[in-house]
Design a protein around this motif. Structure first.
Motif: not given
Length: 779
Positions: A524-540
């Motif tokens: 569960f938590e590794k999945g959350l981290e991968a999804e959090a990095y996808a969110i960071l990709e939208t930072a621009p």
């Protein structure tokens, strides 16, 4: 006219003495057997032997074995010592072969004899210990159930120990994660059980203060004498582990240590050996330690003339080692009994080679710890290291069998290092291998489960214990054993509620739930981290601050929307049961464990299994950067930390799923222990090897690369055997060293990376250089 064997067989079957159905093995029914104990034995030996057998059989069957003084009964269990020719007028079956195990020290023979007068199960011991070991073999082998005592007809077994010393340390002190809560009666029963599996020595750690543990039920000054009495009762050697005063060069320290020891020696009814570690703790030079040991031996012999002094060379550098062995060579002191090999001693084979033949060599193997230890768990996933920690329930019969066979041949036996009940299975493995190093771990485990859980559940419970060891082999998310192991233990838990109060059962079932819970959390938590990095990709688009806020909110679902809570609740249920049954302290706050490393698995059960804490700290730093462009650049680096791009490679050096690492970790999946285990560094930073090796076969031979290394201290890197020069060389944690790799060094696209070990013997291992992450980045 003699009764034929066939006629006796028919008679025995008709009387119900032997039974079988279908293709089953004939069974010898001992449910109505009379116990015959040789009156020629020493009274205390006779009392101990018959008490053990009567009590242990009664616990398992409800049958009170009756004592007899003749052969009127048709079924008997006979206890005798080798050399006795008759028992109540009947000849004792003897073998004159000098190699017969029952004629060797601590050996025994157990066998079924049938004749016209009925059936006798003989237990013949070479001596007191041999007799107790024979009783133990019977209890571990017989089918003992309510109203039933049975054994295979014709059963015959004999053995004598391969190693003369087979013991375990039971320090009655605060740092033990359970024993400090024990009563004298609990120690008595536990020592009895260890003896029945082949142990012949127990080592205490005296001189504890009454206020040291909130769990002490007995003043430790009294308990250290009670343990001596228990050892005397079971004819087991009583050892003590007693470090010298920290600094013997301080005036008066030498004499002060001797006076303290003398008082203790005078109070012990039995004392066989005093072990003084040379280091860990101690740290005295042998020039000062040796005179202290000599005086210690004189004081010891005043009260216990046959006892001996032992010393270890733990933490000795080359100069101290040379000094010690030069002293033995020149002086050949008779007051020294032997040397103990323990963690941080010289290599075990070298120590044995340097030790003069007149001295014994005792092993002090650590069977209690999982990381930062003598025998770390092999191929352990970091998620287990972070949560189960250093002293979890750790049955590892297969691993310890390999290690026993690897190292014990250099010794005359062992007293293992243990600090609690969690390693109970491992103690039995060592005791049994001490009798016969070729025994299969599966058979040892089966006898363990038969003895402690009963014949009905023995097979399945043995499979369950072996499965728990499989749970720890390799990456958690790739290990199907974990779910299968839980399902097996859940079935056993439901089918055998009568075992619910058995502490050994409790800790095994608890481990199955714990392992399964960690796997659910990790996924569960590794999945959350991968999804959090996808969110960071939208930072621009979102902006750095909003992207970080959204990413953290998503990561914190591990707290706001936790998974598999029913599994955690079962772990907590069994931890409470274990505290009540055996004093197991699985939490510092709740159960007053002496420290976070001392079995406090409940305190880490929800330790983040992704980089949440590191990201929280990194985001705070990002907010302090001067411009949005800098913030976005840093966020891009953070989210691609483990993803260097197509054609490039990244390895978390000590992760169980590292793709290119060819070396084994120095200490399992070790991690940096700081702040009582609450470490906010990147998970990969907490893992390390000192000098790892890596191999790649998929590089592009027409491209240059950059090798980036993270770790601590030096990194003396070689690529395909050639030392590379760094263009960047930072030495702190989560800083980087960079080494250009020209394509000329990889003409076939293959690369081997290695690291020369810097000269850091003067540093504690915690300060020595290590490698945590390696990137090979295509340019």
């Amino acid at each position: 006219m003699k009764t034929s064997a066939f006629a006796f067989f028919l008679t025995a079957v008709s009387l119900g003495l032997l039974s079988c159905t279908g293709g089953e093995q004939q069974r010898l029914d001992l449910s109505e057997a009379v116990l015959l104990v040789s009156p020629q034995m020493n009274a205390s030996v006779r009392e101990t032997a018959q008490t053990i057998l009567v009590e242990e059989v009664s616990k398992r069957t409800g049958i009170p074995l009756e004592l007899g003084s003749g052969w009127e009964s048709s079924t008997r269990i006979a206890l005798v010592l080798a050399g006795e020719d008759r028992l109540f007028g009947k000849a004792v079956p003897t073998r004159m072969d000098a190699d017969a195990p029952e004629l060797k020290k601590e050996g025994y023979r157990i066998f079924h004899e049938s004749d016209a007068n009925g059936n006798t199960l003989w237990v013949i011991g070479a001596d007191t210990r041999g007799l107790l070991y024979g009783i133990g073999k019977f209890l571990r082998t017989a089918q003992l159930a309510e109203g039933k005592i049975a054994l295979d007809a014709g059963f015959a077994f004999s053995e004598s120990p391969e190693y003369p010393l087979r013991g375990h340390q039971f320090g009655y002190r605060n740092t033990a994660n359970s024993w400090d809560a024990w009563t004298v009666e609990q120690f008595d029963q536990h020592f009895r059980e260890q003896v029945l599996f082949g142990a012949n020595a127990f080592e205490n750690i005296p001189f504890q203060q009454k206020a040291a543990s909130p769990h002490f039920k007995v003043d430790p000054q009294l308990m250290e004498v009670e343990l001596s009495k228990i050892c005397d009762k079971y004819d087991a050697d009583y050892w003590v582990w007693t470090p010298a005063p920290r600094d013997l060069s301080v005036p008066g320290a030498h004499q002060e240590g001797l006076e303290k020891q003398r008082d203790f020696y005078a109070r012990c009814p039995r004392l066989n050996a005093v072990f003084v570690p040379g280091g860990d703790p101690g740290e005295n030079h042998p020039a000062e330690l040796i005179p202290y040991l000599e005086d210690l031996s004189k004081a010891l012999r005043e009260f216990h003339p046959e006892a001996g002094v032992w010393v270890s060379l733990q933490g000795f550098n080359k100069e101290k080692i040379s000094y010690f062995f030069d002293y033995l060579e020149k002086n050949s002191p008779d007051w020294l009994r032997g040397v103990v090999y323990g963690p941080s001693s010289p290599p075990i084979a070298l120590e044995r080679e340097l030790l003069p033949e007149k001295y014994l060599h005792r092993f002090y193997p650590d069977i209690t710890h999982t990381v930062r230890c003598h025998y770390p768990v092999e191929n352990w996933d970091q998620a287990f290291a972070l949560t189960l920690g250093r002293e979890p329930c750790n049955p590892q019969p297969q691993m310890y069998t390999r290690l026993f066979q690897q190292d014990s041949p250099h010794t005359d036996g062992f007293i293992t290092y243990s600090d609690g009940t969690h390693d109970d299975m491992n103690k039995v493995v060592w005791s049994q291998l001490g009798f016969d190093s070729t025994k299969e771990p599966q058979s040892i485990v089966k006898e363990y489960t038969r003895f402690f859980f009963g014949a009905e559940v023995a097979e399945d419970a043995a499979r369950g214990i072996l499965a728990l060891e499989e749970n720890w082999d390799g990456p958690i998310l790739d290990n199907p054993s974990i779910e299968n192991t839980l399902n097996l233990w859940k079935r056993l838990e439901t089918a055998h509620p009568e075992l619910g109060e058995n502490w050994r059962w409790q800790q095994l079932v608890m481990r199955a739930y714990y392992d399964a819970y960690i796997k659910k959390r990790l996924d569960f938590e590794k999945g959350l981290e991968a999804e959090a990095y996808a969110i960071l990709e939208t930072a621009p688009t979102l902006g750095a601050e909003q992207a970080m806020s959204d990413a953290l909110q998503h990561l914190r679902k591990a707290e706001t929307e936790p998974v598999a809570r029913e599994l955690k609740e079962r772990v907590e249920f069994y931890c409470e049961k274990l505290f009540q049954s055996v004093g197991a302290q699985t939490s510092v706050e709740k159960y007053q464990a002496s420290g976070a490393e001392r079995g406090a698995i409940l305190d880490f059960i929800d330790y983040p299994l992704n980089n949440l804490w590191w990201l929280e700290d990194e985001f705070e730093k990002v907010l302090l950067l001067d411009s949005e462009a800098e913030r976005l650049a840093r966020l891009d680096f953070i989210r691609t930390y483990e993803d260097p791009g197509e054609g490039s490679f990244y390895d978390n050096i000590s992760s169980a799923d590292a793709k290119h690492v060819t070396s084994k970790t120095d200490d399992a999946i070790d991690f940096l222990w700081e702040n009582n285990g609450i470490n906010r560094k990147r998970l990969s930073t907490q893992l390390f090897q000192f000098t790892p090796t890596l191999a790649y076969s998929e590089l592009n031979p027409t491209s240059d690369y950059l090798i980036r290394v993270s770790g601590y201290g030096e990194a003396l890197l070689r690529a395909n055997g050639q030392r590379l020069t760094a263009t960047k060389y930072e030495k702190g944690y989560e800083e980087f060293k960079e080494f250009p790799l020209p394509k000329e060094l990889i003409p076939d696209g293959k690369l081997e990376i290695s690291f020369d070990k810097p000269d850091e013997e003067h540093l504690n291992w915690r300060q020595q250089s290590r490698v945590t992450d390696v990137w090979v980045i295509k340019q």
